[in-house]
Design a protein around this motif. Structure first.
Motif, short mmCIF file in Angstrom:
data_model
loop_
_atom_site.label_atom_id
_atom_site.label_comp_id
_atom_site.label_asym_id
_atom_site.label_seq_id
_atom_site.Cartn_x
_atom_site.Cartn_y
_atom_site.Cartn_z
N THR A 79 0.81 -1.21 0.00
CA THR A 79 0.00 0.00 0.00
C THR A 79 0.85 1.27 0.00
O THR A 79 0.47 2.26 -0.60
CB THR A 79 -0.96 0.05 1.21
OG1 THR A 79 -0.21 -0.14 2.41
CG2 THR A 79 -2.01 -1.03 1.10
N CYS A 83 5.35 2.16 -7.32
CA CYS A 83 4.88 1.10 -8.22
C CYS A 83 5.86 -0.06 -8.31
O CYS A 83 5.46 -1.23 -8.22
CB CYS A 83 4.63 1.67 -9.62
SG CYS A 83 2.91 1.99 -9.93
N THR A 118 -6.76 -5.51 -3.91
CA THR A 118 -6.84 -4.15 -4.44
C THR A 118 -5.91 -3.96 -5.64
O THR A 118 -6.31 -3.40 -6.65
CB THR A 118 -6.50 -3.12 -3.34
OG1 THR A 118 -7.45 -3.25 -2.29
CG2 THR A 118 -6.52 -1.70 -3.88
N LEU A 119 -4.68 -4.45 -5.53
CA LEU A 119 -3.75 -4.35 -6.65
C LEU A 119 -4.26 -5.13 -7.86
O LEU A 119 -4.08 -4.68 -9.00
CB LEU A 119 -2.36 -4.87 -6.25
CG LEU A 119 -1.56 -3.96 -5.33
CD1 LEU A 119 -0.32 -4.68 -4.80
CD2 LEU A 119 -1.15 -2.69 -6.05
N SER A 121 -7.39 -5.56 -8.62
CA SER A 121 -8.54 -4.87 -9.21
C SER A 121 -8.20 -3.53 -9.87
O SER A 121 -8.78 -3.19 -10.88
CB SER A 121 -9.64 -4.68 -8.17
OG SER A 121 -9.21 -3.83 -7.14
N ASP A 122 -7.23 -2.80 -9.29
CA ASP A 122 -6.95 -1.48 -9.89
C ASP A 122 -5.52 -1.30 -10.37
O ASP A 122 -5.20 -0.31 -11.00
CB ASP A 122 -7.35 -0.35 -8.94
CG ASP A 122 -6.46 -0.18 -7.73
OD1 ASP A 122 -5.37 -0.76 -7.69
OD2 ASP A 122 -6.85 0.56 -6.82
N GLY A 123 -4.65 -2.26 -10.07
CA GLY A 123 -3.30 -2.21 -10.60
C GLY A 123 -2.39 -1.16 -10.01
O GLY A 123 -1.28 -0.95 -10.48
N ARG A 124 -2.83 -0.46 -8.97
CA ARG A 124 -1.98 0.58 -8.37
C ARG A 124 -1.48 0.05 -7.08
O ARG A 124 -1.08 0.49 -6.19
CB ARG A 124 -2.76 1.87 -8.17
CG ARG A 124 -3.12 2.50 -9.49
CD ARG A 124 -3.73 3.85 -9.27
NE ARG A 124 -5.09 3.80 -9.79
CZ ARG A 124 -6.11 4.46 -9.31
NH1 ARG A 124 -5.97 5.21 -8.27
NH2 ARG A 124 -7.29 4.38 -9.86
#
Length: 124
Positions: A79, A83, A118-119, A121-124
């Motif tokens: 988190t 990147c 989360t990564l 689903s949104d790649g960030r």
């Protein structure tokens, strides 16, 4: 100097099992785990990438990393890291989880599942 040292270690352990063993024997794993909490994101990135290389196909180094508190520190990067640090953190956690139910439990207990989802689903 810390950034240059971690970058040098990363280069030394890449594709070199003998150097991986030497870094681990010199106490490099705990030092790299501590570097995951550095204020500079470039140091965090280099440290997690180096740890990822150190644990690659190395059960002993995986055990040392887990015992030295590396799993929660790597989960934080999912988190809080940049990147590239996130990418290396995901790879390190994958390597740690392969063939180790104990590490799988430790990753879940450290809160690793929600940020991985989360990564995903949104790649960030």
């Amino acid at each position: 100097a810390q950034g240059q040292a971690v970058a040098a270690l990363r280069g030394l352990v890449a594709h070199n099992p003998e150097n991986r063993a030497a870094v681990a024997q010199a106490g490099g794993i705990i030092t790299l785990v501590k570097a995951l909490g550095a204020s500079k994101s470039s140091i965090q990135e280099q440290a997690v990438a180096t740890l990822r290389s150190l644990i690659l196909n190395n059960t002993e180094n995986k055990l040392t990393l887990a015992q030295d508190g590396g799993i929660p520190a790597i989960v934080v990067l999912l988190t809080d890291g940049n990147c590239a640090a996130k990418e290396h953190a995901v790879g390190a956690l994958r390597s740690l989880s392969l063939g180790s139910q104990e590490n799988q439990v430790a990753i879940a207990q450290a809160g690793g599942i929600p940020p991985l989802v989360t990564l995903l689903s949104d790649g960030r």
